[in-house]
Design an enzyme around this catalytic site. Structure first.
Site, PDB file in Angstrom:
ATOM      1  N   CYS A   2       0.808  -1.342  -0.132  1.00  8.70           N
ATOM      2  CA  CYS A   2      -0.014  -0.079   0.070  1.00  8.70           C
ATOM      3  C   CYS A   2       0.865   1.262   0.149  1.00  8.70           C
ATOM      4  O   CYS A   2       2.224   1.287   0.290  1.00  8.70           O
ATOM      5  CB  CYS A   2      -1.028   0.063   1.410  1.00  8.70           C
ATOM      6  SG  CYS A   2      -1.917  -1.462   1.452  1.00  8.70           S
ATOM      7  N   ARG A  27       2.528   0.502  -6.558  1.00  8.65           N
ATOM      8  CA  ARG A  27       2.716  -0.184  -5.491  1.00  8.65           C
ATOM      9  C   ARG A  27       1.696  -1.238  -5.225  1.00  8.65           C
ATOM     10  O   ARG A  27       1.694  -2.303  -4.296  1.00  8.65           O
ATOM     11  CB  ARG A  27       3.303   0.443  -4.142  1.00  8.65           C
ATOM     12  CG  ARG A  27       4.630   1.225  -4.323  1.00  8.65           C
ATOM     13  CD  ARG A  27       4.884   1.808  -3.302  1.00  8.65           C
ATOM     14  NE  ARG A  27       5.284   0.918  -2.277  1.00  8.65           N
ATOM     15  CZ  ARG A  27       6.033   0.944  -1.326  1.00  8.65           C
ATOM     16  NH1 ARG A  27       7.227   1.396  -1.653  1.00  8.65           N
ATOM     17  NH2 ARG A  27       6.080   0.138  -0.128  1.00  8.65           N
ATOM     18  N   TRP A  76      -3.649  -2.024  -1.170  1.00  8.61           N
ATOM     19  CA  TRP A  76      -3.279  -3.376  -1.724  1.00  8.61           C
ATOM     20  C   TRP A  76      -4.128  -4.433  -0.687  1.00  8.61           C
ATOM     21  O   TRP A  76      -3.233  -4.495   0.274  1.00  8.61           O
ATOM     22  CB  TRP A  76      -2.142  -4.005  -2.177  1.00  8.61           C
ATOM     23  CG  TRP A  76      -2.118  -5.022  -2.933  1.00  8.61           C
ATOM     24  CD1 TRP A  76      -2.009  -5.303  -4.246  1.00  8.61           C
ATOM     25  CD2 TRP A  76      -1.378  -6.185  -1.992  1.00  8.61           C
ATOM     26  NE1 TRP A  76      -1.533  -6.680  -4.462  1.00  8.61           N
ATOM     27  CE2 TRP A  76      -1.435  -7.301  -3.371  1.00  8.61           C
ATOM     28  CE3 TRP A  76      -1.465  -6.687  -0.930  1.00  8.61           C
ATOM     29  CZ2 TRP A  76      -0.993  -8.678  -3.020  1.00  8.61           C
ATOM     30  CZ3 TRP A  76      -1.041  -8.239  -0.582  1.00  8.61           C
ATOM     31  CH2 TRP A  76      -0.972  -8.909  -1.721  1.00  8.61           C
ATOM     32  N   ASN A 102       0.013   1.375   6.557  1.00 12.44           N
ATOM     33  CA  ASN A 102       0.581   0.199   5.746  1.00 12.44           C
ATOM     34  C   ASN A 102       1.098  -0.901   6.659  1.00 12.44           C
ATOM     35  O   ASN A 102       1.418  -0.445   7.953  1.00 12.44           O
ATOM     36  CB  ASN A 102       1.833   0.530   5.108  1.00 12.44           C
ATOM     37  CG  ASN A 102       1.404   1.651   3.740  1.00 12.44           C
ATOM     38  OD1 ASN A 102       0.249   1.690   3.450  1.00 12.44           O
ATOM     39  ND2 ASN A 102       2.385   1.975   3.170  1.00 12.44           N
ATOM     40  N   GLY A 103       1.101  -2.242   6.530  1.00 14.10           N
ATOM     41  CA  GLY A 103       1.449  -3.110   7.181  1.00 14.10           C
ATOM     42  C   GLY A 103       0.274  -4.064   7.555  1.00 14.10           C
ATOM     43  O   GLY A 103      -1.040  -4.059   7.123  1.00 14.10           O
ATOM     44  N   GLU A 484      12.095 -17.313 -15.354  1.00 16.28           N
ATOM     45  CA  GLU A 484      11.836 -15.695 -15.339  1.00 16.28           C
ATOM     46  C   GLU A 484      10.743 -15.365 -16.517  1.00 16.28           C
ATOM     47  O   GLU A 484       9.812 -14.591 -16.215  1.00 16.28           O
ATOM     48  CB  GLU A 484      13.022 -15.027 -15.301  1.00 16.28           C
ATOM     49  CG  GLU A 484      12.815 -13.510 -15.405  1.00 16.28           C
ATOM     50  CD  GLU A 484      12.041 -12.894 -14.220  1.00 16.28           C
ATOM     51  OE1 GLU A 484      11.826 -13.748 -13.211  1.00 16.28           O
ATOM     52  OE2 GLU A 484      11.800 -11.685 -14.413  1.00 16.28           O
ATOM     53  N   LYS A 488       7.174 -13.596 -16.342  1.00 20.63           N
ATOM     54  CA  LYS A 488       6.610 -12.209 -16.934  1.00 20.63           C
ATOM     55  C   LYS A 488       5.318 -12.397 -17.686  1.00 20.63           C
ATOM     56  O   LYS A 488       4.626 -11.659 -17.531  1.00 20.63           O
ATOM     57  CB  LYS A 488       7.912 -11.747 -17.790  1.00 20.63           C
ATOM     58  CG  LYS A 488       9.151 -11.256 -17.527  1.00 20.63           C
ATOM     59  CD  LYS A 488       8.870  -9.934 -16.792  1.00 20.63           C
ATOM     60  CE  LYS A 488       8.469 -10.023 -15.182  1.00 20.63           C
ATOM     61  NZ  LYS A 488       9.549 -10.297 -14.040  1.00 20.63           N
ATOM     62  N   GLU A 491       2.564 -13.012 -14.813  1.00 17.38           N
ATOM     63  CA  GLU A 491       2.315 -11.535 -14.502  1.00 17.38           C
ATOM     64  C   GLU A 491       1.454 -10.667 -15.233  1.00 17.38           C
ATOM     65  O   GLU A 491       0.339 -10.106 -14.769  1.00 17.38           O
ATOM     66  CB  GLU A 491       3.651 -10.975 -13.993  1.00 17.38           C
ATOM     67  CG  GLU A 491       4.315 -11.643 -12.696  1.00 17.38           C
ATOM     68  CD  GLU A 491       5.610 -10.920 -12.484  1.00 17.38           C
ATOM     69  OE1 GLU A 491       5.783 -10.535 -11.259  1.00 17.38           O
ATOM     70  OE2 GLU A 491       6.350 -10.445 -13.270  1.00 17.38           O
ATOM     71  N   HIS A 507       9.310 -35.938 -18.011  1.00 13.27           N
ATOM     72  CA  HIS A 507       8.908 -36.809 -16.875  1.00 13.27           C
ATOM     73  C   HIS A 507       7.420 -36.304 -16.198  1.00 13.27           C
ATOM     74  O   HIS A 507       7.422 -36.395 -15.202  1.00 13.27           O
ATOM     75  CB  HIS A 507      10.132 -36.497 -15.599  1.00 13.27           C
ATOM     76  CG  HIS A 507      11.338 -37.351 -15.934  1.00 13.27           C
ATOM     77  ND1 HIS A 507      11.499 -38.570 -16.074  1.00 13.27           N
ATOM     78  CD2 HIS A 507      12.472 -36.669 -16.307  1.00 13.27           C
ATOM     79  CE1 HIS A 507      12.973 -38.780 -16.400  1.00 13.27           C
ATOM     80  NE2 HIS A 507      13.380 -37.746 -16.676  1.00 13.27           N
ATOM     81  N   LYS A 606       4.163  -3.875  -6.373  1.00 17.84           N
ATOM     82  CA  LYS A 606       5.675  -3.757  -6.745  1.00 17.84           C
ATOM     83  C   LYS A 606       6.389  -4.166  -5.693  1.00 17.84           C
ATOM     84  O   LYS A 606       7.635  -4.585  -5.693  1.00 17.84           O
ATOM     85  CB  LYS A 606       5.971  -2.359  -6.961  1.00 17.84           C
ATOM     86  CG  LYS A 606       7.180  -2.216  -7.464  1.00 17.84           C
ATOM     87  CD  LYS A 606       7.386  -2.713  -9.011  1.00 17.84           C
ATOM     88  CE  LYS A 606       8.934  -2.603  -9.325  1.00 17.84           C
ATOM     89  NZ  LYS A 606       9.313  -3.336 -10.315  1.00 17.84           N
TER      90      LYS A 606
END
Ligand code: G6P
Length: 611
Positions: A2, A27, A76, A102-103, A484, A488, A491, A507, A606
């Protein structure tokens, strides 16, 4: 995660708050709100969804023309759905205060039960509203907002950055923090509060960072800081590292595209002063940790930084032989720690604020391990925790999907591995190091060749944007690149993409292959090239569409691929840095064709400041 902004001064507060929130939107962004103070009154406006909804809501409000003090928040969601009622600011029964947070308050249920007994009514599902009632309750007794906040923080368990206004506290905003970043921007006749620099960098380049458990009174001309025992804090005013220009898209459609395009310069920048020529040693003056007795390395990170760490393992083990493990921080913190004084722990994080990584680092420090932090934020909590800091200086990364910070992390790990190897008298690998340094020095121009010739990647992205599932395969040092690349794509396009070691395809995952599931293979000249080619053949035999990303290809092998992207020739060892650029572009353009919100994908943030 947040974001918090606060302002007290002579400007219309709403302008500063909305501008600050827009710079924090990357964020966290499921709802937003502001509280504005005017003549012993506080008005609160909140809206679910993106910041634009809040802007619409406040645009004709009278108080916006006159209020010169306010607090704002972009959320968030952690506790409760992303609704308007759960958005911050929160208030108490008599609506005499406003608070943003925040938190996570870990003991919010216990506190809530106590407050319910005292007659408090709760309207939201958030942990933050509990803190609003708690502070209001303390204030009725002590009549001093700073003291009410300080007393409340003594009862709160968990992480918080708090920003509080009260109707009766005309000239001040009170702030407090524990395990969540908060800074106070210093102006002339005005002061700012923010959870992160971008929120206030348009107004000031000077700030005071609060330490854990401190509380501060911010007026337009002064900042008073107190520790939890009421003693005065002696925090220094620091210079902020960012230029406002770095927050602009510079003509690109999205921050992500701009940041992908900055990668040539990001590499030049990180090499500058550290790697001058293939003949000279790498210089890492900031690394003051005594590395002589290090017998083991543990890399700890999350998300994209974790993938950089996986490349780091290959590189460090290859050049130094030092056993190196890579751990996802969220897994590591709940295990028996085997780190000791001969362990070097490398914490990697673009934000430097990822809660899981911070916790893991605190744990290994208790075990006596030495800690090197690789981060893009030299001002972050993690940077302050480490014994040495490798600041990757990639410039602020706004797009949620990490691109240029990944590139810079890779380079930091290459440089560090070479540094370790060149200082290791047991093995003489001068010739090998010289070749690697030569290849690294060529990276910026090769990255730019890919970026200047991306039409083919754009075409291929269009062609494949309709598929629902992808598998990315590679071996060896590019296996993390496959992970990665798949991350990407997931996301930002929400396509189901999995990274897999190519040799493991048979496998299990091969069972899923048919013409509805494209396989993207990363191939580079080197020890595993032929093996990956064989795995491509296996996939092709199951009718999978094959996309190759390769540094060259014989004509006879070309035909097994439906599409082939050829990158400039590069040694296998350094190639993850080049392949990554192609995969970033593919993800970007596929998401673009699907009309996704590339810079702010749903549900992501973020900087993940909760465990
Ligand atoms: C979030 C971001 C990712 C990032 C991860 C780890 O999930 O969206 O881009 O890789 O956090 O963050 P860090 O700041 O520690 O690198």
């Amino acid at each position: 995660m947040c974001g918090i902004v606060g302002y007290i001064g002579e400007k219309p507060a709403i302008d500063v708050l909305l501008n600050g929130l827009s710079h924090l939107e990357y964020r966290g962004y499921d709802s937003a709100g502001v509280a504005l103070y005017e003549n012993s009154d506080i008005e609160i406006y909140k809206a679910s969804g993106k910041l634009i909804n809040l802007k619409e809501l406040v645009k004709d409000k009278e108080i916006c023309k006159t209020s010169k003090k306010g607090i704002g928040h972009i959320r968030w969601a952690t506790h409760g759905l992303p609704t308007t009622v759960n958005a911050h600011p929160h208030t108490c029964n008599c609506k005499s205060l406003a608070i943003v947070h925040n938190g996570i308050i870990e003991n919010f249920q216990e506190l809530k039960e106590e407050l319910l007994k005292l007659g408090c009514n709760f309207v939201s599902e958030t942990d933050t509203e509990v803190v609003a009632h708690l502070i209001a309750h303390k204030y009725t007794k002590c009549k001093d907002l700073l003291e009410a906040v300080r007393l409340s923080t003594l009862e709160i368990k968990g992480a918080y950055a708090l920003c509080v206004m009260h109707k009766n506290a005309e000239d001040e905003i009170i702030v407090a923090k524990r395990n969540a970043p908060l800074l106070i921007g210093i102006g002339e006749g005005e002061n700012f509060i923010a959870s992160d620099i971008p929120a206030i960098i348009d107004y000031t380049k000077k700030a005071i960072y609060l330490n854990d458990n401190q509380v501060a009174r911010v007026t337009k001309d002064t900042v008073e800081i107190y520790n939890s025992d009421k003693s005065q804090g002696n925090n220094k005013v620091e210079n902020l590292p960012f230029e406002p220009i770095s927050l602009s898209k510079m003509g690109y459609k999205h921050y992500m595209l701009k940041e992908i395009h900055e990668q040539g310069d990001v590499v030049r920048n990180i090499l500058s002063g550290r790697l001058i020529s293939a003949e000279e040693d790498v210089k890492l003056d900031n690394i003051t940790i005594d590395l002589k007795n290090i017998s083991r390395i543990q890399i700890i990170a999350c998300g994209t930084s974790y993938h950089a760490g996986l490349v780091g393992k290959y590189v460090i083990e290859d050049l130094t032989g030092i056993p190196t493990d890579v751990e996802a921080s969220s897994e590591y913190i709940y295990r028996n720690k085997t780190a000791n004084k001969n362990t070097l722990v490398i914490g990697i994080s673009q934000s430097g604020e990822t809660a899981d990584t911070i916790t893991a680092i605190k744990q290994v420090k208790e075990k006596g391990a030495k800690v090197l932090i690789i981060t893009n934020r030299p001002d972050s909590t993690m940077a302050r925790l480490g014994d040495s800091l490798f600041s990757i200086d990639a410039g602020i990364e706004v797009s949620v999907a990490a691109t240029k910070s990944y590139m810079a992390q890779l380079l930091a790990l290459y440089l560090f591995a070479i540094y370790l190897a060149q200082n290791n008298p047991r093995v003489d690998m001068k010739a090998k190091l010289k070749e690697i340094k030569h290849d690294i020095l060529q990276l910026p121009s090769k990255i730019e060749i890919i970026l200047n010739n991306k039409d083919e990647i754009i075409e291929i992205s269009k062609k494949y944007s309709g598929f629902k599932d992808f598998i990315f395969i590679a071996r060896g040092i590019n296996y993390p690149t496959a992970l990665e690349g798949a991350l990407k794509l997931k996301e930002i396009s929400y396509i189901n993409a999995t990274g897999y070691p190519a040799g493991e395809l048979k496998h299990g995952p091969i069972a899923m292959l048919d013409d509805s599931m494209p396989v993207l293979a990363i191939l580079n000249d080197g020890i595993v090239y032929d093996k990956v080619l064989s795995n491509c053949q296996e996939a092709r035999a199951r009718q999978a569409r094959l996309i190759g990303v390769a540094s060259g290809m014989d004509d006879k092998n070309k035909e097994i691929f439906n599409d082939l992207i050829i990158i400039p020739k590069i040694s296998d060892f350094v190639s993850p840095a080049l392949h990554a650029v192609v995969l970033q572009l593919l993800a970007y353009y596929i998401a673009g064709y699907l009309g996704k919100d590339v810079d702010q994908p749903r549900n992501l943030a973020k900087s993940v400041t909760v465990e």
